[in-house]
Write an enzyme that holds these catalytic residues in place. Structure first.
Site, mmCIF file in Angstrom:
data_model
loop_
_atom_site.group_PDB
_atom_site.id
_atom_site.type_symbol
_atom_site.label_atom_id
_atom_site.label_comp_id
_atom_site.label_asym_id
_atom_site.label_seq_id
_atom_site.Cartn_x
_atom_site.Cartn_y
_atom_site.Cartn_z
ATOM 1 N N LYS A 1 64.923 -54.031 -85.810
ATOM 2 C CA LYS A 1 65.673 -54.983 -86.630
ATOM 3 C C LYS A 1 67.156 -55.043 -86.266
ATOM 4 O O LYS A 1 67.817 -56.037 -86.551
ATOM 5 C CB LYS A 1 65.535 -54.619 -88.102
ATOM 6 C CG LYS A 1 64.117 -54.765 -88.635
ATOM 7 C CD LYS A 1 63.822 -56.174 -89.081
ATOM 8 C CE LYS A 1 62.463 -56.234 -89.774
ATOM 9 N NZ LYS A 1 62.137 -57.571 -90.271
ATOM 10 N N SER B 1 57.361 -50.579 -83.497
ATOM 11 C CA SER B 1 58.470 -51.328 -84.087
ATOM 12 C C SER B 1 59.488 -50.485 -84.841
ATOM 13 O O SER B 1 60.660 -50.861 -84.914
ATOM 14 C CB SER B 1 57.913 -52.407 -85.016
ATOM 15 O OG SER B 1 57.010 -51.813 -85.941
#
Lengths: 324, 324
Positions: free
Chosen positions: B59, B307
């Site tokens: 992110k 991720s």
């Protein structure tokens, strides 16, 4: 490249060309390990995550380097080593990839799992009493026609392989002024030191050991290798009863400082690496971070070599679940 | 770069130049995450270790991209977002580095620790009832003069930031033919897909979800976003009650296949990543490896996007200590 070069020559010559050639020779067997920014210390600490290498340790560099620097005639006769640890695992992987026969001599005290892993990688494993095994380590005579003997530490090709980390550090981080390296046999610290010297980079080399085994501190204090006690702990990848005689001249010349890390500091570093930086380090691998956080490194731009990540869940989890 | 571009334009144009510019804009805030060879599967699987990014998640790419694409006048007025998770953390870090004021709107159900972390990073946090918070997410109206609103998913700059992973994959691995991506809101999968399309690389995009929450599977089955049950599990970084309406046209066009991962498979992947590959992945981060090991990926050259790595020791350790 002259594979017969001895260790003293390697120090005298600091051959940049050989380090660069070695980097090219091992490129396909390793990853370019990331140099991760440490959260805190105002960005002055970076983590060279060698625990992410195939089989979880920097040793794949040295093992591949040793094989790549033998010619095909020698390779066809096979190679042998004396190690039960990460070096032998790396050599087994590199040898299997090249179809080279490998014999690994281990002490009969070696962990079952490590021996099984070596066999699974296709190596032939020969067990010895500890005394006989130590004899092989010292003389390089295995008593069998099992090919070229590759010493896990005192071997120019091994030191060249380890030194490729120094090339990467120099390239990635111009401000680097200090490298902290866990001290096992000294092959890692001296390899990195020589590569940086070959590049004419003035960088302080700090070796770190765990408080339960401090042969390097003892050697510097006495001015020569000296016998010390070694107490078992979760930091099982470093520590010995003495610095190797053959390595002492290199260590004396190339290592600027030694930092001793307490077990509790090593545990905090393991936790910090796993839960805030998301890498799994074994005890030895975490020592360098603990040392980098010590007052001796205050104000410096420090690369901490996170040398390996092979730790059992049964050792790792009690550390992760402690709140500090 | 046109920051007003909407999502549909982004898909139609697949603007390679914008992905490349974004990569340059965020370079100093991220690491070049390593693409680690997975041990097994004959070398066909590689792990894009985004869990090693600052703050432990991909992110930071999107958050930095969103800030970097605003001009200084807008930045001086501050920015706002609605997220309690990794996106807000990344935005807080990137904003602090640039001296930009950030307001984060969170539901009052958000974990205390996440809110505390946001405040520690200098963000102003405003809590809302879940209904009011959802209203902000849907309308982008915060009801306050807190600057430019940055949506954590449906935002061209966010998708461009995520897409930089696609550029890196294409550059690192010419044989790549499949990417497996954990499905949260769809910003990661669509970003990577668009970047690879912009490069004219034919790569299959597989989204994966955990069996306890399968909104994407439901949407593909119904041909439109559909409400599903979401059951809580240790895989807390993905899953929702429905695909976002605004994202559905992109998902329908860009995602080739969906794989549903059972909880037990996700746990095995977390264990495999930590103990054999030495990276700490959260449940969502491990889904992609589990999916890459499934029969649907047999024979393919698969990059699994790991991720994120934000998982508590209390969740991680019971998984690591299980023998499978």
């Amino acid at each position: 490249m002259n594979t017969q070069r001895n260790l003293a020559d390697l120090v005298r010559e600091a051959p940049l060309g050989d380090f660069i050639r070695t980097r090219d020779l091992i490129r396909d067997d390793i990853i370019r390990a990331p140099l991760l920014p440490y959260l805190g210390a105002e960005g002055r600490i970076r983590l060279q995550a060698e625990c992410l290498q195939p089989l979880g340790s920097f040793k794949i560099r040295a093992a591949t380097s040793a094989l790549q620097q033998l010619d095909s005639t020698l390779l066809a006769r096979g190679v042998a080593t004396a190690s039960a640890g990460n070096f032998a695992q790396g050599l087994a992987l590199a040898a299997r990839r090249r179809g080279v026969a490998l014999t690994v001599h281990v002490p009969d005290s070696a962990a079952r799992m490590k021996v099984d892993n070596l066999r699974a990688l296709g190596a032939q494993v020969v067990e010895h009493t500890f005394a006989d095994w130590w004899q092989i380590m010292s003389t390089r005579e295995t008593g069998a026609a099992d090919g070229t003997f590759i010493h896990p530490v005192c071997e120019p090709a091994v030191i060249l392989g380890n030194g490729t980390i120094g090339l990467e550090l120099a390239e990635s981080w111009p401000e680097l002024d200090t490298v902290v390296v866990p001290f096992g046999g000294g092959g890692l610290a001296t390899g990195i030191a020589l590569a940086l010297r070959a590049l004419s980079r003035k960088v302080r080399i700090i070796a770190c050991e765990v408080a339960t085994s401090t042969p390097l501190t003892a050697a510097f204090a006495a001015g020569k290798p000296t016998r010390v006690e070694r107490h078992p702990s979760f930091v099982d990848g470093v520590g010995s009863n003495s610095v190797l005689e053959e390595m002492w001249p290199l260590l004396r010349e190339l290592i600027d400082q030694v930092i001793v890390v307490e077990l509790a500091e090593a545990e905090r570093a393991v936790r910090d690496l796993a839960l805030r930086h998301h890498i799994v380090a074994e005890g030895a691998g975490a020592l360098a971070l603990a040392a980098a956080l010590s007052p001796q490194c205050q104000g410096s731009h420090v690369a901490a070599i996170i040398s390996g990540g092979n730790i059992d869940a049964s050792k790792l989890c009690p550390i992760l679940e402690t709140h500090s």
